[in-house]
Every structure is written in C-alpha cells, then in structure tokens.
Write an enzyme that holds these catalytic residues in place. Structure first.
Site, PDB file in Angstrom:
ATOM      1  N   SER A 192      -7.710   5.376   0.150  1.00 14.31           N
ATOM      2  CA  SER A 192      -7.983   4.097  -0.523  1.00 14.31           C
ATOM      3  C   SER A 192      -9.440   3.702  -0.289  1.00 14.31           C
ATOM      4  O   SER A 192      -9.985   3.887   0.803  1.00 14.31           O
ATOM      5  CB  SER A 192      -7.066   3.001   0.017  1.00 14.31           C
ATOM      6  OG  SER A 192      -5.714   3.352  -0.137  1.00 14.31           O
ATOM      7  N   ASP A 201       0.817  -1.218   0.000  1.00 13.22           N
ATOM      8  CA  ASP A 201       0.000   0.000   0.000  1.00 13.22           C
ATOM      9  C   ASP A 201       0.846   1.261   0.000  1.00 13.22           C
ATOM     10  O   ASP A 201       0.328   2.359  -0.203  1.00 13.22           O
ATOM     11  CB  ASP A 201      -0.928   0.003   1.228  1.00 13.22           C
ATOM     12  CG  ASP A 201      -1.989   1.086   1.159  1.00 13.22           C
ATOM     13  OD1 ASP A 201      -2.563   1.284   0.076  1.00 13.22           O
ATOM     14  OD2 ASP A 201      -2.243   1.744   2.190  1.00 13.22           O
ATOM     15  N   GLN A 209      -5.815  -1.601  -6.594  1.00 11.51           N
ATOM     16  CA  GLN A 209      -6.427  -0.693  -5.623  1.00 11.51           C
ATOM     17  C   GLN A 209      -7.154   0.428  -6.344  1.00 11.51           C
ATOM     18  O   GLN A 209      -6.699   0.923  -7.365  1.00 11.51           O
ATOM     19  CB  GLN A 209      -5.360  -0.092  -4.696  1.00 11.51           C
ATOM     20  CG  GLN A 209      -5.926   0.783  -3.589  1.00 11.51           C
ATOM     21  CD  GLN A 209      -4.842   1.318  -2.671  1.00 11.51           C
ATOM     22  OE1 GLN A 209      -4.496   2.499  -2.743  1.00 11.51           O
ATOM     23  NE2 GLN A 209      -4.285   0.467  -1.814  1.00 11.51           N
TER      24      GLN A 209
END
Length: 317
Positions: free
Chosen positions: A252, A230, A302
């Site tokens: 996110s 991430d 993502q």
C-alpha cells in the site's frame, strides 16, 4: 476512548456468539502509553509477506490520535501514507501532534516510527456532531445475508477439496488458511475455479470483528473498521489478472477513509470494493462499508504498488 452515548446504528440482532472481548480491542489496538501523546504498539498478526499489516498500523495510529481529543468529537476522515517497510520484529512508536483543536473540528498528525525513522504518517480530522437537513447516499447493493453464505474458511476448504485445483493455488490457499485473522469474512458470490479466468476488478464480502466490542465506544469501532478496511482491499485490482500473472511485490502507498454514520464493527457490514484503474505498476481501489440496514457507514480509497511476473505455465487447472 469511551463515548458518553451508545451510537444509534439502526442495527438489530444479537452480538457475535460468545462473550469474549474482541482481540482487536484487548490486544491488537491496545496501545501502551509512554508519555503524553506518545504510544507503543505491538504486532499480533504478520502476513506471509513478513511486512507489517497496513490495517494494523492505520488502526493503531487512529487509536493514538483519538486519545488526544475530547469525548464529544469523533473522527470523520483520515489520510495516511506508508513511507517505509515496517519491521515485524520490533514495536512501533506513535507520536501525536495536536495540529489544531477548534470549536467544531480538530486535526491530529500521527507519525509511526521504527529504528528512529518514520514508516507511516497520518492526518486525522475529528468533528463535533452537527446535524444537517442536507443528506443523501447511494443505495446498498442487494446481496444475500451473511447467514446464507459460506465463511472464508469454509470456502477455502471447498476449493482445496477440488481435485482440479492447480498446485500453485493450492499452496497459496493453504497459506491463507493457516493465518489466524481476527476478522470474520463471508464472500458474496465467490467464483468457481472456471470463473477465476474472467473476473472483474470488483468484490463484495460481509465482514465483522471476531468477538464482542459493545455499543458505547464509537471511537474504537472506527479504529477497528480502519483495521478491517485494509484486508484484501488492494487485492481487488488483481482479480482480472490473477490467471496471467503472479504477484512479485505488492504494498500500500496510501489509505484514506471517511466516516459517515455510526456503526458497530462487531456487527456484519457489507464491504463493497472495486478498482477503476491500474497502470504504471500502481492500482487504485475504492470501498464502501454498509451497515446491514442499508446505511452507508464508511468510504475508503487506497493506492498501492503492484509488480507482477507471468506464470510459467499457462494451464492453471
């Protein structure tokens, strides 16, 4: 969390210098058990946004899920949604639901809770090893070795020493430099100041956990990779636009990972990131984590919310 056999990851070379265990293992991903399938996680790094780092929540949730399965299965995929802002002032409770335990596959549902409300939900699927003759993968990009590249810290220092650096960027880079992130990063082909105006939504960097994790715990390596995946991921979508716009809000929405082959998260892996689309105040990014021997270890995706405002000044240098 231990695995009966060390992964045959095909990698060579020494462990990261020093014999200290990675803080990602000893602290960040070390959950406190409260009851069966109930754990508490604490925070060890909070970004300048003062929101919880999404990678920490994903990694801790996967740790919780992995504690509820047998040693002979390993995660092959996880799918997550961030549903509320995380509060960095209080711990996170992780509740695991044993959705299904099958012969080959097992599924676990994890809910992360703060202030009595879910901030994050995750489905993780685990599989017993099942060899198959059906195999293929893309080829790893040809890039310089990590030993030939500047560290993230050295690169920031080089930018800061440039007298033409615009003050707004100087402030942002100083904020990044002050953060103690438990990941080592070496960008591939980092841009010069003049190239910042014409970047594609693509980037590559070598990454690994700081410190030593060891060979025998594949579940933990996957949890560390979830944390690493991430970092700077959604920012890939900003690269073509950073000259015209500054970020007003970026979070996110969801995060997915697929684990293909054994690896060590404390060995260098090439993180290849690209954003094929952005629009509607959202952006989508895809990523691949390659072992240094060319094996594709992990794939990621993502989507996030990105809201921007124009820079006041057009002259950035």
């Amino acid at each position: 969390m231990s695995s009966p056999q060390a992964p045959e990851d095909g990698q060579s070379g020494d462990d990261p210098p020093g014999d200290l265990r990675s803080v990602l293992v000893t602290s960040v991903l070390n959950l406190e058990p409260l009851d069966e399938d109930l754990f508490r996680g604490r925070h060890y790094w909070v970004p300048s946004t003062q929101r919880l780092f999404g990678g920490q929540i994903v990694g801790q949730a996967l740790v919780a899920a992995a504690k509820s399965v047998s040693e002979d299965v390993h995660v092959h995929s996880l799918h997550c949604y961030f549903v509320r802002k995380g509060d960095p002032k209080v711990p996170v409770l992780y509740q695991v639901e044993r959705t299904r335990t099958g012969v080959s596959f097992s599924v676990r549902f994890v809910k992360a809770v703060q202030h009595g409300r879910p901030i994050f939900i995750c489905q993780a699927s685990f599989q017993k090893a099942q060899p198959s003759p059906l195999q293929h993968q893309f080829s790893m990009p040809t890039v310089p070795l990590p030993e030939e590249l500047l560290s993230h810290e050295a690169l920031i220092d080089r930018y800061l020493r440039d007298p033409d650096l615009q003050e707004t960027y100087r402030v942002g880079l100083n904020q990044i430099a002050a953060q103690e992130v438990p990941i080592e990063i070496r960008p591939v082909k980092p841009p010069t100041l003049s190239q910042l105006q014409s970047m594609e939504p693509k980037q590559m960097f070598w990454v690994r956990a700081r410190g030593h994790i060891g060979e025998g715990d594949m579940k933990m390596h996957c949890c560390v990779a979830a944390y690493i995946s991430d970092y700077a991921f959604l920012g890939t979508a900003l690269l073509p636009h950073q000259w015209q716009y500054r970020v007003h809000f970026m979070v996110s929405l969801d995060h997915s990972m697929w684990f293909h082959a054994p690896f060590r998260a404390d060995h260098w892996m090439l993180y290849e990131c690209e954003s094929a689309w952005a629009g509607g105040s959202r952006a989508l990014v895809h990523g691949r984590l390659w072992r240094q021997d060319g094996v594709l270890a992990v794939s990621c995706a993502q989507e996030g919310v990105i809201r921007v405002k124009p820079w006041v000044s057009k002259n950035k240098l």
